[in-house]
Design a protein around this motif. Structure first.
Motif, short mmCIF file in Angstrom:
data_model
loop_
_atom_site.label_atom_id
_atom_site.label_comp_id
_atom_site.label_asym_id
_atom_site.label_seq_id
_atom_site.Cartn_x
_atom_site.Cartn_y
_atom_site.Cartn_z
N UNK A 1 60.59 46.37 -4.68
CA UNK A 1 60.91 45.15 -5.66
C UNK A 1 59.85 45.71 -6.70
N UNK A 2 58.53 45.86 -6.70
CA UNK A 2 57.87 46.34 -7.09
C UNK A 2 57.97 47.66 -8.04
N UNK B 1 51.44 49.49 -11.46
CA UNK B 1 51.33 47.52 -11.59
C UNK B 1 50.68 47.80 -13.10
N UNK C 1 52.98 47.44 -15.49
CA UNK C 1 53.66 45.84 -15.81
C UNK C 1 52.57 44.39 -16.42
N UNK C 2 51.46 44.77 -15.76
CA UNK C 2 50.51 44.13 -16.03
C UNK C 2 50.40 43.72 -17.45
N UNK D 1 53.70 42.26 -19.39
CA UNK D 1 54.11 41.13 -19.74
C UNK D 1 53.08 40.10 -20.46
N UNK E 1 53.78 36.76 -15.92
CA UNK E 1 54.82 36.65 -15.31
C UNK E 1 54.32 38.33 -15.03
N UNK E 2 53.07 38.26 -13.84
CA UNK E 2 52.69 39.51 -13.74
C UNK E 2 53.38 40.22 -13.09
N UNK E 3 53.98 40.49 -11.65
CA UNK E 3 54.92 40.72 -10.47
C UNK E 3 55.98 40.13 -10.47
N UNK E 4 56.71 41.01 -10.04
CA UNK E 4 58.05 40.80 -9.94
C UNK E 4 57.97 39.73 -8.05
N UNK F 1 56.38 37.86 -7.51
CA UNK F 1 55.44 36.49 -7.51
C UNK F 1 55.65 35.23 -8.65
#
Lengths: 219, 262
Positions: free
Chosen positions: A8-9, A89, A92-93, A96, B255-258, B260
């Motif tokens: 998922x990550x 990550x 992704x951060x 976001x 919405x940091x991590x899918x 979460x």
């Protein structure tokens, strides 16, 4: 709660990747994660039970196994997969954070929050460097801890309480070596993909900046 | 152990956390729970079967194993992870209570209620202020205490963080001092040190989050006091803007991590 979480990550990070980045994710899933799930338990599952030494002395097998396998191949492999996926990550951060900034200001600040430009480009490049660096570190660890990538059939051990030099036999040595070679090859492929993506992004953005500067000069 | 259920609960709390809280949660799931499930459980899987003592005396091996490993590392880590995650439930309960109150106001048709429908209340993210600040800060404090207690318990029970290859045992019914050999001691030491290192990182993150919340609290108070002194009657527009900017900087990474997101 297991490898599905990592999957998922990576799927989340995949949305903001370049084409080469998506190939990298596919290689990690198909050739590494799936292979690990397929091979690790079946081949390495009985590594301790089937490790046999030519001696009846209690404790000799335990001590020799611990000497030749300070960390099992499968554990190092699993750690490598987790650690190498984590730099994604950062991207992704950052995305976001951009989306949150837009929401707070109530207006469009970026062309597209997931577009790789500006500070997101720096974050992306850092994540690529980290991924490649960590892959190299793990390959070196594999090489140093197990004296190369070969898995011998027979190892000689003379650590206390073994009374003398004792022959110890490793189970499924050839099969382990084949899968280890595959692991090393896919790691190297991932390093090449990361470095290609790095060069591609640097070239693309340098060209963009040069063209911008050139057109500004001539205006 | 169904870690997925814990993931669901903590994922819901994540929405209302600070950025440091979100990083803490990521570290918890990736470097502790995942490592525990994927790697550590297999290393300790054969700990009793491959614990070998240099004696044929029946019962000696069992007694020695029980003496040196009163509680297995894996079980202690699992307990630590559960205890450390539980204070987040305080925040979840507080948020649920607030939502319940807002829904009650909405249903009563209260003029002060700013929501258009129930869905908006359900999706709303609460800022960490007022009584929620106290709940959140207490939860971080309890997390710190539990982490420290478990790390100390580990150190105390196993005389340090190193797993020796050989242990000498003379508990009854072993006839004499007997050599007992632990399986995979080096691998176990490596994972123990890894888990202790990540626990320490989590403690640092919690301390940083606590300091951040306290600083934010005192800054807000001093600004309010300064405002009251200068302009006792009306609110400072500059201060509101500054507060919004502070919240933007501090409450980033929504919405940091899918997985979460609630």
């Amino acid at each position: 709660m297991s490898w599905g979480f990592l999957r998922d990550l990576l799927s989340g990070a995949n949305k903001y990747s370049t084409g080469i980045g998506r190939i990298w994710v596919a290689v990690v899933f198909l050739f590494r994660l799936l292979l690990y799930i397929l091979a690790a338990e079946d081949i390495w599952g009985d590594e301790h039970d089937e490790f046999e030494c030519n001696i009846q002395q209690p404790g000799c097998e335990n001590v020799c196994f611990d000497h030749f396998f300070p960390i099992s191949h499968t554990r190092l492999w699993a750690l490598q997969l987790i650690v190498v996926s984590t730099p994604s990550l950062l991207v992704v951060f950052h995305v976001a954070y951009r989306e949150n900034r837009e929401k707070h200001h109530g207006q469009k600040l970026y062309l597209r929050p997931g577009k790789i430009d500006g500070s997101l480009l720096c974050t992306y490049l850092i994540s690529l460097i980290l991924k490649a660096g960590l892959e190299v570190v793990f390959l070196l660890l594999f090489y140093r801890l197990h004296n190369g990538f070969a898995v011998p059939r027979l190892v000689k051990c003379d650590i206390r309480p073994c009374p003398d030099t004792v022959d110890c036999y490793i189970a499924k040595a050839t099969e382990k070596m084949i899968f280890l070679c595959f692991l090393v090859a896919t790691s190297c492929l991932c390093i090449v993909l990361n470095l290609s993506e790095l060069s591609y992004l640097i070239c693309k953005h340098s060209k963009k900046r040069y063209l911008k500067r050139y057109t500004q000069k001539h205006e | 152990m169904d870690w997925g259920a814990l993931h669901t609960v903590l994922g819901g709390v994540n929405k209302h956390s600070t950025s440091i809280g979100k990083i803490w949660l990521t570290v918890l799931f990736i470097f502790r729970i995942m490592i525990l499930v994927v790697a550590a459980e297999k290393v300790w899987g054969d700990e009793q079967d491959d614990f070998v003592c240099n004696t044929l005396q029946p019962g000696c091996k069992n007694v020695c194993y029980d003496h040196f490993f009163p509680i297995s590392h894996i079980r202690l880590w699992a307990l630590q992870l559960i205890f450390v995650s539980t204070p987040a439930l305080l925040v979840a309960m507080h948020v649920a209570y607030r939502r319940h109150e807002k829904k009650r106001q909405f249903r009563k048709g209260d003029q002060k209620c700013e929501y258009k429908d129930i869905e908006e209340i359900r999706k709303q993210r609460f800022h960490i202020e007022g009584s929620l600040w106290w709940t959140y800060t207490s939860s971080i404090f309890f997390r710190l205490v539990f982490e420290a207690v478990f790390m100390y318990a580990f150190y105390f029970m196993y005389d340090g963080f190193r797993m020796p290859r050989l242990m000498k045992c003379n508990a009854w019914p072993c006839p004499n001092t007997v050599d007992c050999f632990v399986s995979r001691p080096t691998e176990k030491t490596v994972f123990t040190i890894f888990m202790i290192a990540v626990s320490s990182i989590c403690i640092l993150l919690n301390v940083a989050e606590l300091c951040y919340l306290l600083t934010k609290f005192f800054l807000r108070r001093s600004k309010k006091a300064a405002n009251k002194k200068q302009h006792p009657n009306h609110e400072n527009k500059e201060e509101t803007k500054q507060n919004e900017m502070n919240e933007l900087i501090s409450d980033s990474c929504q919405n940091t991590v899918i997985g979460f997101s609630s």
